[in-house]
Design a protein around this motif. Structure first.
Motif, PDB file in Angstrom:
ATOM      1  N   ILE A   1      37.881  23.268  89.456  1.00 54.70           N
ATOM      2  CA  ILE A   1      38.425  24.619  89.319  1.00 54.70           C
ATOM      3  C   ILE A   1      38.786  24.939  87.855  1.00 54.70           C
TER       4      ILE A   1
ATOM      5  N   LEU B   1      38.668  31.054 100.841  1.00 54.59           N
ATOM      6  CA  LEU B   1      37.757  29.913 100.856  1.00 54.59           C
ATOM      7  C   LEU B   1      36.914  29.758  99.593  1.00 54.59           C
ATOM      8  N   GLY B   2      36.883  30.747  98.738  1.00 53.17           N
ATOM      9  CA  GLY B   2      36.079  30.645  97.522  1.00 53.17           C
ATOM     10  C   GLY B   2      36.573  29.530  96.617  1.00 53.17           C
ATOM     11  N   LEU B   3      35.642  28.933  95.855  1.00 55.82           N
ATOM     12  CA  LEU B   3      36.042  27.888  94.925  1.00 55.82           C
ATOM     13  C   LEU B   3      36.613  28.533  93.679  1.00 55.82           C
ATOM     14  N   ALA B   4      37.934  28.636  93.647  1.00 60.61           N
ATOM     15  CA  ALA B   4      38.597  29.295  92.529  1.00 60.61           C
ATOM     16  C   ALA B   4      40.044  28.825  92.491  1.00 60.61           C
ATOM     17  N   GLU B   5      40.754  29.193  91.440  1.00 60.87           N
ATOM     18  CA  GLU B   5      42.156  28.809  91.321  1.00 60.87           C
ATOM     19  C   GLU B   5      42.965  29.454  92.438  1.00 60.87           C
TER      20      GLU B   5
ATOM     21  N   PHE C   1      33.718  36.850  99.478  1.00 63.13           N
ATOM     22  CA  PHE C   1      33.575  35.607 100.231  1.00 63.13           C
ATOM     23  C   PHE C   1      34.936  35.026 100.636  1.00 63.13           C
TER      24      PHE C   1
END
Lengths: 396, 396
Positions: free
Chosen positions: A232, B174-178, A50
């Motif tokens: 996060i 765009l991923g929700l991550a660090e 993604f």
């Protein structure tokens, strides 16, 4: 429940109540500047993670206080030159949307309910003290961008072109105030089938009451960037426990709200013995008004097969129902994953020493509510099922 | 009060507890690239508004996962090229600090307690899932930047060079991550005397319970950009009522927390008849641990003239004390304004139909606690008063 949240901050906002904006950018002013070097496309989109690859073009339109919106431009995908004091880098004046374009079985490209994205974006913009725009014009521009990069819409089953409209405050001043310069842009990213690497076995959630995503009087119901930064670190704690996502509980009552990137649904037999599809309500202001969430509610109500409720429910309700074998399915909804079955909740409440793993029978459910929702919504998205107004065709 | 907030999220964080970081960028690696075109300086800094003009250079150091920190560089002040998908533009992965350099009466340049800024920055970085660094090395770099642009430190009384260390997540996904890529930068902005245009007459605050800045389990005690975006809209509502700032209340108890850019102090006769300087405590996690706040508390305790308390107090306490003429001074503290006398609070609680203007006698106070604080702290900042470790001299 509601008396605990008497001040739904949405009532202070007016956008989205009126449908037009007289000072919007206009599709008719669109400037198109084609790229000269095209990026290589992934060979097999199904495996593309993604949001890591982008298409050849982006759409950009800038606003300046006193001058208003400039002309929208589709131009080669490239970086932005941002001033180091741009407000977006300091006070998080930013918001985004997420939509998708699908390559249908009939060879047509469809975007799923983009008007809803753009209306939500106007609402977020108001809360960010950003300028208003006409949602219809924004949808037209989004379609133009998809048209321009239509060969980036993956042909591979289950894949799609993720669309990310974004607004950021670009004024280069450090004072805490509204941004007198704003940039609206849209980028496209081809994405594979699976948002989570959990196909078939279900998603595991960490519900740790130590961390709270949103609160009455806050902005949890707006798609503003500020809602995501605090999640996060907690997401990392979840990953250490082999969980895919965080399930956010709110308040002393431990209301079930959402999962950060997704809304949450439970299909269960409620305390009154009724079969019910339940999800948290919007009027608390605690959760994002998801477009997939809304679509699921509308479909379920059309089906008329079971009770459909938007009302608050608590972690205690969930635990009790699991213990009494009354939960059939627990699933998430969102643009990225459509729906995702939840197989496990790790429930942690440090105040009373609880650390309990709750197993959910979602993936083996015989009711197949989630599966039918997935089939129906993806059916509409890929043109297998017709539903008026839900899938806008991009004319090529 | 505290039992309402059993989960101070700070307890999950470790940075700032240990003093060093073995994987930091290093001052000894500093690269200096001087500008060839210098910007024009303002003629009279006293009138320069906050955060609108920048000095000739900035400091930049980038971090990449797996590679660690690169070499710090002082280079000409210029924009950043950011990828449109950079995490800072979507999920608000960003934090900042605020410090100041002062031109002293002895011709020396001092920075006020920069080590505290850099320790706080490490703490914010941990909560943002950003990499750690050595606070001492960061202070050395900050001093090098001020040294490079020392002619930008205003000579004009009351003016200073505002320093803005910042960290942003630059990974283009765009991923929700660090963020696997992080940029730390520092910019400098000469600023005039008055953060507020209210000299002499005092600051007016809007305390509207409909809007809530922070909450237990949130990140209100970290200097992350995400805390500020939701406040701008409310700030505009305040401006419409001719208020300078928002006073943030929390919870059903209406705890007095802070004012967004500033901490809050009340000097009053408390219910027990004692003269007391009171400010909200840090262990709730609801407010920013201000460096001016800490300095005021330390000075007041050294003076030993009155009771000094960090404990929760409510809007009801304030209203009652005002009605009984027990409030002598109510003031804010922060790097931007040092201290600012508050002359009025517009208290709005829509749930019970309250809309009341509370007048405060701060500006006419005979106790002059705020004025003495201002004189002492600015005395230390401009070299009129010596206090070990509070003002670090920038060697030119």
């Amino acid at each position: 429940m509601l008396r605990l949240f008497p001040f739904n901050s949405t009532r202070f906002l007016s956008r989205g109540l009126k449908n037009t904006c007289s000072n919007s950018f206009q599709h008719k002013d669109l400037i198109i500047r084609k790229t000269e070097k095209r990026f290589p496309k992934p060979k097999n989109t199904a495996d593309v993670p993604f949001g890591k690859i982008y298409s050849d073009h982006l759409l950009n339109v800038d606003w300046v206080e006193g001058k208003g919106w400039g002309k929208p431009e589709i131009r080669p995908f490239e970086g932005f030159q941002l001033h180091p004091a741009a407000k977006v880098l300091h006070s998080s004046l930013e918001l985004f949307e997420g939509a998708k374009a699908y390559y249908g079985i009939d060879g047509k490209i469809r975007i799923f309910r983009p008007q809803l994205n753009m209306e939500r974006m106007r609402r977020s913009a108001e809360r960010c003290a950003f300028p208003d725009f006409d949602a219809k014009e924004a949808v037209k521009l989004l379609k133009e961008l998809v048209k321009m990069d239509s060969d980036w819409v993956p042909r591979c089953a289950g894949s799609s072109l993720y669309l990310r409209p974004t607004m950021i405050g670009t004024e280069p001043t450090l004072g805490l105030a509204e941004s007198k310069e704003v940039k609206l842009f849209m980028i496209c990213s081809p994405v594979g089938q699976n948002y989570f690497k959990s196909e078939g076995t279900g998603v595991r959630l960490l519900a740790d009451t130590s961390f709270v995503r949103s609160w009455p009087g806050g902005v949890g119901s707006y798609k503003m960037g500020c809602n995501y930064a605090p999640t996060i670190y907690v997401q990392q704690l979840a990953a250490k426990r082999d969980c895919h996502q965080v399930m956010w509980l709110q308040g002393k009552e431990q209301l079930v709200t959402e999962a950060g990137a997704m809304n949450l649904f439970m299909f269960w037999k409620n305390e009154q013995g009724e079969e019910e599809l339940i999800t948290a309500p919007l009027d608390t202001g605690l959760l994002l008004p998801g477009i997939t969430r809304r679509s699921i509610l509308e479909l379920a109500r059309e089906w008329g097969e079971f009770k459909v409720s938007e009302r608050s429910f608590t972690m205690a309700d969930v635990v009790k129902a699991i213990d009494e074998n009354r939960v059939y399915e627990f699933f998430s909804s969102g643009t990225a994953a459509v729906v995702g079955g939840i197989s496990e909740i790790q429930y942690v409440d440090r105040s009373i020493g609880v650390d309990r793993t709750l197993r959910l029978p979602t993936m083996a459910s015989k009711h197949k509510v989630m599966q039918r929702m997935y089939d129906t919504i993806t059916g509409i998205q890929y043109g297998r099922i017709q539903k008026d107004g839900w899938a806008e065709i991009v004319e090529l």
